[in-house]
Design an enzyme around this catalytic site. Structure first.
Site, PDB file in Angstrom:
ATOM      1  N   PRO A 246       8.038   6.745  13.490  1.00  0.00           N
ATOM      2  CA  PRO A 246       9.438   6.492  13.129  1.00  0.00           C
ATOM      3  C   PRO A 246       9.545   5.261  12.223  1.00  0.00           C
ATOM      4  O   PRO A 246       8.731   4.331  12.336  1.00  0.00           O
ATOM      5  CB  PRO A 246      10.122   6.240  14.478  1.00  0.00           C
ATOM      6  CG  PRO A 246       9.040   5.939  15.453  1.00  0.00           C
ATOM      7  CD  PRO A 246       7.795   6.576  14.940  1.00  0.00           C
ATOM      8  N   ASP A 247      10.543   5.286  11.339  1.00  0.00           N
ATOM      9  CA  ASP A 247      10.765   4.051  10.567  1.00  0.00           C
ATOM     10  C   ASP A 247      11.625   3.138  11.433  1.00  0.00           C
ATOM     11  O   ASP A 247      11.696   3.316  12.662  1.00  0.00           O
ATOM     12  CB  ASP A 247      11.402   4.383   9.202  1.00  0.00           C
ATOM     13  CG  ASP A 247      12.828   4.933   9.323  1.00  0.00           C
ATOM     14  OD1 ASP A 247      13.376   5.388   8.306  1.00  0.00           O
ATOM     15  OD2 ASP A 247      13.368   4.915  10.450  1.00  0.00           O
ATOM     16  N   PHE A 248      12.232   2.140  10.831  1.00  0.00           N
ATOM     17  CA  PHE A 248      12.957   1.153  11.663  1.00  0.00           C
ATOM     18  C   PHE A 248      14.457   1.427  11.685  1.00  0.00           C
ATOM     19  O   PHE A 248      15.083   1.375  12.753  1.00  0.00           O
ATOM     20  CB  PHE A 248      12.697  -0.277  11.124  1.00  0.00           C
ATOM     21  CG  PHE A 248      11.279  -0.707  11.339  1.00  0.00           C
ATOM     22  CD1 PHE A 248      10.306  -0.497  10.372  1.00  0.00           C
ATOM     23  CD2 PHE A 248      10.904  -1.289  12.545  1.00  0.00           C
ATOM     24  CE1 PHE A 248       8.983  -0.868  10.588  1.00  0.00           C
ATOM     25  CE2 PHE A 248       9.586  -1.671  12.768  1.00  0.00           C
ATOM     26  CZ  PHE A 248       8.619  -1.458  11.780  1.00  0.00           C
ATOM     27  N   ARG A 249      15.001   1.739  10.477  1.00  0.00           N
ATOM     28  CA  ARG A 249      16.463   1.694  10.400  1.00  0.00           C
ATOM     29  C   ARG A 249      17.144   3.048  10.194  1.00  0.00           C
ATOM     30  O   ARG A 249      18.366   3.107  10.110  1.00  0.00           O
ATOM     31  CB  ARG A 249      16.873   0.715   9.264  1.00  0.00           C
ATOM     32  CG  ARG A 249      16.489  -0.720   9.599  1.00  0.00           C
ATOM     33  CD  ARG A 249      16.788  -1.693   8.471  1.00  0.00           C
ATOM     34  NE  ARG A 249      16.417  -3.053   8.849  1.00  0.00           N
ATOM     35  CZ  ARG A 249      15.165  -3.519   8.784  1.00  0.00           C
ATOM     36  NH1 ARG A 249      14.187  -2.758   8.336  1.00  0.00           N
ATOM     37  NH2 ARG A 249      14.882  -4.753   9.162  1.00  0.00           N
TER      38      ARG A 249
ATOM     39  N   ASN B 262       4.048  -1.960   6.213  1.00  0.00           N
ATOM     40  CA  ASN B 262       3.688  -1.171   7.389  1.00  0.00           C
ATOM     41  C   ASN B 262       2.526  -1.786   8.152  1.00  0.00           C
ATOM     42  O   ASN B 262       1.634  -2.392   7.562  1.00  0.00           O
ATOM     43  CB  ASN B 262       3.354   0.265   6.972  1.00  0.00           C
ATOM     44  CG  ASN B 262       4.567   0.956   6.344  1.00  0.00           C
ATOM     45  OD1 ASN B 262       5.699   0.477   6.508  1.00  0.00           O
ATOM     46  ND2 ASN B 262       4.346   2.015   5.600  1.00  0.00           N
ATOM     47  N   ILE B 263       2.573  -1.604   9.469  1.00  0.00           N
ATOM     48  CA  ILE B 263       1.520  -2.159  10.341  1.00  0.00           C
ATOM     49  C   ILE B 263       0.687  -1.027  10.949  1.00  0.00           C
ATOM     50  O   ILE B 263      -0.111  -1.256  11.840  1.00  0.00           O
ATOM     51  CB  ILE B 263       2.156  -3.020  11.458  1.00  0.00           C
ATOM     52  CG1 ILE B 263       3.179  -2.222  12.277  1.00  0.00           C
ATOM     53  CG2 ILE B 263       2.790  -4.268  10.876  1.00  0.00           C
ATOM     54  CD1 ILE B 263       3.804  -3.008  13.444  1.00  0.00           C
ATOM     55  N   ASP B 264       0.917   0.201  10.455  1.00  0.00           N
ATOM     56  CA  ASP B 264       0.188   1.341  11.042  1.00  0.00           C
ATOM     57  C   ASP B 264      -1.232   1.484  10.489  1.00  0.00           C
ATOM     58  O   ASP B 264      -2.014   2.291  10.987  1.00  0.00           O
ATOM     59  CB  ASP B 264       0.987   2.647  10.830  1.00  0.00           C
ATOM     60  CG  ASP B 264       1.363   2.874   9.356  1.00  0.00           C
ATOM     61  OD1 ASP B 264       2.507   3.292   9.098  1.00  0.00           O
ATOM     62  OD2 ASP B 264       0.513   2.623   8.465  1.00  0.00           O
TER      63      ASP B 264
ATOM     64  N   HIS C 195       3.267  -7.630   6.283  1.00  0.00           N
ATOM     65  CA  HIS C 195       3.778  -7.909   7.630  1.00  0.00           C
ATOM     66  C   HIS C 195       2.665  -7.859   8.658  1.00  0.00           C
ATOM     67  O   HIS C 195       2.907  -7.657   9.843  1.00  0.00           O
ATOM     68  CB  HIS C 195       4.921  -6.941   7.979  1.00  0.00           C
ATOM     69  CG  HIS C 195       6.132  -7.202   7.124  1.00  0.00           C
ATOM     70  ND1 HIS C 195       7.240  -6.400   7.127  1.00  0.00           N
ATOM     71  CD2 HIS C 195       6.384  -8.171   6.215  1.00  0.00           C
ATOM     72  CE1 HIS C 195       8.137  -6.872   6.253  1.00  0.00           C
ATOM     73  NE2 HIS C 195       7.627  -7.938   5.674  1.00  0.00           N
TER      74      HIS C 195
ATOM     75  N   CYS D 188      -4.858 -21.153  21.858  1.00  0.00           N
ATOM     76  CA  CYS D 188      -5.976 -21.899  21.232  1.00  0.00           C
ATOM     77  C   CYS D 188      -6.298 -21.391  19.838  1.00  0.00           C
ATOM     78  O   CYS D 188      -7.212 -21.883  19.175  1.00  0.00           O
ATOM     79  CB  CYS D 188      -7.210 -21.807  22.133  1.00  0.00           C
ATOM     80  SG  CYS D 188      -7.938 -20.157  22.177  1.00  0.00           S
TER      81      CYS D 188
ATOM     82  N   SER E  22      13.802   0.190   2.943  1.00  0.00           N
ATOM     83  CA  SER E  22      15.227  -0.160   2.800  1.00  0.00           C
ATOM     84  C   SER E  22      15.386  -1.419   1.954  1.00  0.00           C
ATOM     85  O   SER E  22      16.492  -1.819   1.630  1.00  0.00           O
ATOM     86  CB  SER E  22      15.836  -0.389   4.193  1.00  0.00           C
ATOM     87  OG  SER E  22      15.127  -1.458   4.837  1.00  0.00           O
TER      88      SER E  22
HETATM   89  N1  APR Z   1      11.508  10.337   2.792  1.00  0.00           N
HETATM   90  C1  APR Z   1      12.173   9.430   2.040  1.00  0.00           C
HETATM   91  N2  APR Z   1      12.682   8.272   2.537  1.00  0.00           N
HETATM   92  C2  APR Z   1      12.512   8.042   3.857  1.00  0.00           C
HETATM   93  C3  APR Z   1      11.826   8.938   4.706  1.00  0.00           C
HETATM   94  C4  APR Z   1      11.318  10.122   4.117  1.00  0.00           C
HETATM   95  N3  APR Z   1      10.632  11.040   4.842  1.00  0.00           N
HETATM   96  N4  APR Z   1      11.825   8.405   5.973  1.00  0.00           N
HETATM   97  C5  APR Z   1      12.494   7.233   5.905  1.00  0.00           C
HETATM   98  N5  APR Z   1      12.904   7.023   4.636  1.00  0.00           N
HETATM   99  C6  APR Z   1      13.612   5.857   4.119  1.00  0.00           C
HETATM  100  C7  APR Z   1      14.813   5.463   4.954  1.00  0.00           C
HETATM  101  O1  APR Z   1      15.959   6.165   4.518  1.00  0.00           O
HETATM  102  C8  APR Z   1      14.907   3.957   4.661  1.00  0.00           C
HETATM  103  O2  APR Z   1      15.661   3.712   3.480  1.00  0.00           O
HETATM  104  O3  APR Z   1      12.726   4.755   4.194  1.00  0.00           O
HETATM  105  C9  APR Z   1      13.460   3.550   4.421  1.00  0.00           C
HETATM  106  C10 APR Z   1      12.857   2.870   5.641  1.00  0.00           C
HETATM  107  O4  APR Z   1      13.555   1.646   5.833  1.00  0.00           O
HETATM  108  P1  APR Z   1      13.281   0.802   7.172  1.00  0.00           P
HETATM  109  O5  APR Z   1      13.358   1.692   8.349  1.00  0.00           O
HETATM  110  O6  APR Z   1      14.170  -0.394   7.088  1.00  0.00           O
HETATM  111  O7  APR Z   1      11.760   0.345   7.040  1.00  0.00           O
HETATM  112  P2  APR Z   1      11.189  -0.829   6.143  1.00  0.00           P
HETATM  113  O8  APR Z   1      11.893  -0.916   4.830  1.00  0.00           O
HETATM  114  O9  APR Z   1       9.709  -0.645   6.108  1.00  0.00           O
HETATM  115  O10 APR Z   1      11.534  -2.128   7.035  1.00  0.00           O
HETATM  116  C11 APR Z   1      11.071  -3.367   6.548  1.00  0.00           C
HETATM  117  O11 APR Z   1      11.786  -4.434   8.584  1.00  0.00           O
HETATM  118  O12 APR Z   1      12.000  -4.782  10.847  1.00  0.00           O
HETATM  119  C12 APR Z   1      11.234  -5.041   9.750  1.00  0.00           C
HETATM  120  O13 APR Z   1       8.987  -5.608   9.974  1.00  0.00           O
HETATM  121  C13 APR Z   1       9.837  -4.508   9.896  1.00  0.00           C
HETATM  122  O14 APR Z   1       8.327  -4.038   8.074  1.00  0.00           O
HETATM  123  C14 APR Z   1       9.607  -3.730   8.606  1.00  0.00           C
HETATM  124  C15 APR Z   1      10.708  -4.245   7.695  1.00  0.00           C
HETATM  125 ZN    ZN Z   2      -7.038 -19.033  23.778  1.00  0.00          ZN
END
Ligand code: APR
Ligand code: ZN
Length: 317
Positions: free
Chosen positions: A76-79, A150-152, A169, A180, A242
């Site tokens: 899953p993405d974040f937002r 991404n951290i994956d 990140h 330590c 995003s």
């Molecule tokens: N195809 C096209 N766009 C997509 C798809 C897809 N299959 N899936 C998700 N998206 C888009 C979403 O619409 C959104 O605009 O990718 C974007 C993902 O945005 P976020 O969920 O905010 O992820 P990201 O931009 O990587 O977040 C940045 O926020 O919380 C921190 O450390 C975390 O590295 C992360 C950072």
């Molecule tokens: Zn230690």
């Protein structure tokens, strides 16, 4: 020099939770943007971007990516409303979503983070064609650097050398004792993580935290490579983000004004919405479909299929 000094400071600036700009809804159509500009300027298209790559008119391609490129791999993405991680943290009983990546909360209760870490355990997921497209760019000597939020670790799994990556990140590939500061390879803590135990330092018993950059922590030194890469870049590709978190988001405006920028994303985000440039190309929609279209225009479809099959043993259709 003042500018670069400023950029270095901003590059190491701590960034606040959820800081930076908000996603712009995709109701703002790209044609609305191009229409608002003097129509004399030739509109840049995906075909133009493909031509620049195919003819090697552009050979220093910089890529910026976010969680949206890994959703096709099942992460899953974040937002994204509903499906994003931040909409699905109720089971973790945390005060607000970003707390899962905040040190203060981590020291109060590290369990939610390690439960998430267990989900993201390297090896649970495979790269998709988006990652392998970047690998092909590298194999063809066209990838200057890939900046990922991404951290994956899927960029590494796809075979892109670490020298070509900036994991802005952080990464699960190593970990550090929070007391330590001893460093540990990832394998030393995964047994604990998989057994739902919080990994502790064998020397001082402090919590050992994977080298994921939490909100409020400085970015890895390698992030400073952007001071060299972005002024040199002759094409910028931005996919699946995003552009809401600084200082990563600001890199989208760090290339020269003459450098074409291609956004492939479901939403119209960042400067593509509120400060577009004449050579921006905006492909809203699914990342895999748009990457497949670009690969087709490049004439690389077969090569990509062969690469994916070689790397995964699976026929990618
Ligand atoms: N195809 C096209 N766009 C997509 C798809 C897809 N299959 N899936 C998700 N998206 C888009 C979403 O619409 C959104 O605009 O990718 C974007 C993902 O945005 P976020 O969920 O905010 O992820 P990201 O931009 O990587 O977040 C940045 O926020 O919380 C921190 O450390 C975390 O590295 C992360 C950072
Ligand atoms: Zn230690």
């Amino acid at each position: 020099m003042a500018l670069w000094g400023q950029r270095a400071r901003s590059a190491l600036r701590l960034w606040g939770p959820g800081g930076g700009r908000r996603c712009i809804s995709n109701s703002v159509s790209a044609s609305g943007i191009f229409g608002s500009r003097g129509s004399s300027e030739k509109k840049f298209s995906l075909q133009d971007v493909a031509e620049l790559i195919r003819t090697r008119a552009c050979q220093r391609v910089v890529v910026m990516v976010g969680a949206g490129i890994s959703t096709p791999s099942g992460i899953p993405d974040f937002r994204s409303p509903g499906s994003g991680l931040y909409s699905n943290l109720l089971q973790y009983d945390i005060p607000y979503p970003e707390a899962i990546f905040e040190l203060e909360y981590f020291f109060h209760n590290p369990k939610p983070f390690f439960t998430l870490a267990k989900q993201l355990y390297p090896g649970n997921y495979q790269p998709n064609i988006t990652h392998y497209f970047f690998r092909l760019l590298h194999d063809k000597g066209l990838l200057l650097r890939l900046y990922t939020q991404n951290i994956d670790g899927l960029e590494r799994v796809s075979g892109i050398p670490v020298s070509k990556l900036v994991e802005a990140h952080g990464t699960f590939a190593s970990a550090t004792c929070t007391i330590c500061r001893r460093s540990f390879p990832e394998k030393d803590l995964w047994a604990d993580v998989m057994m739902d135990r919080v990994p502790c330092c064998p020397v001082c018993t402090g919590i050992v935290k994977p080298d994921i950059v939490f909100f409020g922590e400085p970015l890895p030194e390698r992030f400073l490579l952007h001071l060299l890469d972005f002024p040199m870049a002759d094409l910028l590709l931005i996919l699946g983000t995003s552009l809401e978190v600084e200082p990563f988001a600001s890199l989208s405006e760090a290339v020269r004004a003459s450098v074409p920028r291609l956004l492939i994303n479901r939403d119209l985000v960042g400067p593509f919405a509120w400060r577009p440039r004449s050579r921006d190309v905006i492909q809203l929609g699914d990342v895999v479909q748009n990457v497949e279209r670009l690969v087709e225009l490049l004439g690389w479809t077969e090569e990509l299929q062969d690469l994916v099959q070689r790397e995964t043993g699976k026929l990618y259709v």
